[in-house]
Design an enzyme around this catalytic site. Structure first.
Site, mmCIF file in Angstrom:
data_model
loop_
_atom_site.group_PDB
_atom_site.id
_atom_site.type_symbol
_atom_site.label_atom_id
_atom_site.label_comp_id
_atom_site.label_asym_id
_atom_site.label_seq_id
_atom_site.Cartn_x
_atom_site.Cartn_y
_atom_site.Cartn_z
ATOM 1 N N ASN A 195 -1.439 -2.786 -43.116
ATOM 2 C CA ASN A 195 -1.126 -1.376 -43.376
ATOM 3 C C ASN A 195 -2.048 -0.422 -42.624
ATOM 4 O OD1 ASN A 195 1.094 -1.081 -45.143
ATOM 5 N ND2 ASN A 195 -0.116 -1.945 -46.819
ATOM 6 N N CYS B 189 7.241 -4.991 -44.618
ATOM 7 C CA CYS B 189 6.814 -4.470 -45.913
ATOM 8 C C CYS B 189 7.637 -5.177 -46.981
ATOM 9 C CB CYS B 189 7.070 -2.974 -45.966
ATOM 10 S SG CYS B 189 6.697 -2.257 -47.570
ATOM 11 N N TYR C 183 7.561 4.903 -52.819
ATOM 12 C CA TYR C 183 6.500 5.803 -52.342
ATOM 13 C C TYR C 183 6.935 7.257 -52.237
ATOM 14 C CZ TYR C 183 3.465 1.852 -51.498
ATOM 15 O OH TYR C 183 2.663 0.749 -51.677
#
Ligand code: NAD
Ligand code: G6P
Ligand code: MN
Length: 433
Positions: A147, A169, A253
């Site tokens: 990340n 991801c 997110y």
């Protein structure tokens, strides 16, 4: 016979990766796995690496796991290089999270000021890995999990000039695992279409007759059904009216952007009491390594599900198997846009549904977004470009531009102070500044 190299091999996620390879051995006949780490991770590498070898020994397959601190020795003639390293380990993440929170801003691994600094520390390292690969394994694929996965992958393409790269991801995997049952379906009955950026994508879903079922899934989630939100994200619901208008499902997110006020409040509460996510994860990591030390343990323990990256091997190992065996599986990956999302330039990195085969990822066209989503996407992509450029050049003005453009950082003197404090706190890992 396939040679896999994993950089950041001392990660507690390594058993997850081994499990994925063992499951797919018939289509991906691995001969050797090289786990690479650095001096600071030596102890972790030894513990988890020994555990990894036990997992293979308990399987019907004859695979040797090599442990090394010599990256160049490992990379020689590799077929696939996977990256799962963390520059500065969890102590650096603690700083990424605590420093912004101490000024009343979000402190998070991949979003806001902390995410920007994780990119600043990581991009120079990934570019040096690419330089080694050009020399030692010029035909290998780089499968990046490190990340911020989208920016790190884009930097490899743009500044490393290395095209054989795919970013991953686990968030899309989690959504596809959990959502079908919310409407009484199985994944193989549904068609998923994802588009956006890493940790900033949306998706739509269709049934076996080609009918869109996105709204049904949205409705089911408001009846309390689990849509697969990752373990590390506090579950504040999106405004239903917003999703009904959007007709897409945002990723977990997006909460940091669509419910910024509430997510910040929750983050600050944890910062002031039990500690930030990084501090919590440190405990989980300790527990995991205690388990890995047990010479009788030869399979991935349940406790790994406490980490946000659970099921990451479903993406990583399936991507590698799909390239190797030309499977053309549908996998959500970070890859070159090439027109899949017409609201962004063709050469930008996007996280999209793609078919994966011997030539890599072929992004599936998603089509243009509505104004609200387009506005967010273009802002975030341009912010990412500022971050990547600052990470490569060490230009302070560009770093400040990234901070000012980032929606989690209110502009002004405090933003500059946070930037300066993070630069100082991470000095050891930021030779470019
Ligand atoms: P970690 O802190 O355990 O670090 C993994 C290993 O990397 C450590 O053993 C460390 O010593 C090693 N390392 C540090 N610098 C290195 C270098 N220059 N070369 C080689 N090894 C190095 O990290 P973790 O919590 O296991 O996470 C690993 C990485 O995976 C992080 O970057 C994290 O953000 C990322 N991650 C990504 C996703 C995703 O969805 N893409 C999900 C979870 C975690
Ligand atoms: C998942 C994400 C990762 C993220 C991680 C954090 O949500 O896909 O990219 O950074 O989990 O998990 P952790 O357990 O380390 O907080
Ligand atoms: Mn992720």
């Amino acid at each position: 016979p396939v040679k896999i190299v994993t950089i950041g091999g001392g990660s507690s996620y390594t058993p997850e990766l081994m499990e994925g390879f063992i499951k797919r051995y018939d289509e991906l006949p691995i001969k050797e796995i090289w786990l690479v780490d650095i001096e600071d991770g030596k102890e972790k590498l030894e513990i988890v690496g020994t555990m990894a070898q036990r997992m293979w020994d308990a399987s019907p397959y004859d695979v040797k796991v090599h442990l090394t601190l010599d990256r160049r020795e490992a990379l020689k003639d590799a077929d696939f290089v996977t990256t799962q390293f963390r520059v500065g380990l969890l102590n650096a993440r603690v700083k990424d999270e605590r420093i912004p929170f101490s000024y009343g801003m979000l402190g998070q691994e991949t979003n806001g000021a902390g995410g920007i600094f994780k990119a600043f520390r990581t991009i120079p390292v990934i570019l040096s890995i690419v330089e080694d690969m050009k020399e030692l394994c010029p035909n290998a694929w780089l499968i990046n999990f490190t990340n911020p996965s989208g920016m790190v992958t884009e930097a490899v393409m743009k500044y490393g000039k290395w095209d054989k790269v795919i970013g991953l991801c686990n968030v899309p995997v989690g959504a596809m695992m959990k959502e079908p049952e919310t409407i009484g379906k199985t994944l193989d009955q549904l068609t998923y279409k994802f588009a956006g950026l890493n940790h900033f994508h949306w998706h739509k879903v269709f049934d076996e007759n080609g009918q869109e079922v996105t709204q049904q899934i949205i409705d089911a989630m408001y009846e309390g059904k689990d849509g697969g939100i990752p373990a590390n994200i506090h579950d504040i619901p999106f405004f239903k009216e917003q999703l009904d208008q959007m007709q897409m499902i945002p990723c977990g997110y997006h909460r940091y952007y669509y419910r910024q006020e509430e997510m910040l409040k929750h983050g600050l509460e944890e910062y002031n009491t039990i500690g930030t996510r990084a501090q919590q994860v440190k405990q989980t990591e300790e527990e995991l390594f205690e388990l890995y030390k047990n010479p009788d343990l030869d399979h991935k323990p349940e406790q790994l599900a406490k980490r946000g990256g659970a099921h990451y091997s479903d993406a990583a190992c399936e991507t590698i198997a799909s390239i190797y065996a030309n499977k053309n599986s549908h996998i959500v990956v970070t890859t070159r846009n090439n027109g899949a999302v017409p609201d962004l330039p063709a050469d930008s990195a996007v996280e999209v549904s793609a078919f994966i085969g011997t030539t890599g990822a072929r992004a599936i066209a998603f089509g243009p977004l509505q104004p609200a989503e387009r506005g967010w996407l273009q802002c975030m992509k341009n912010m990412e470009w500022c971050v990547e450029e600052a990470a490569v050049t060490g230009d302070y003005g560009m770093a400040l531009q990234a901070f000012i453009l980032n929606p989690q950082i209110p502009s002004g003197e405090t933003a500059k102070r946070v930037l300066d404090e993070l630069l100082l706190a991470h000095k050891k890992y930021l030779p470019q500044f």
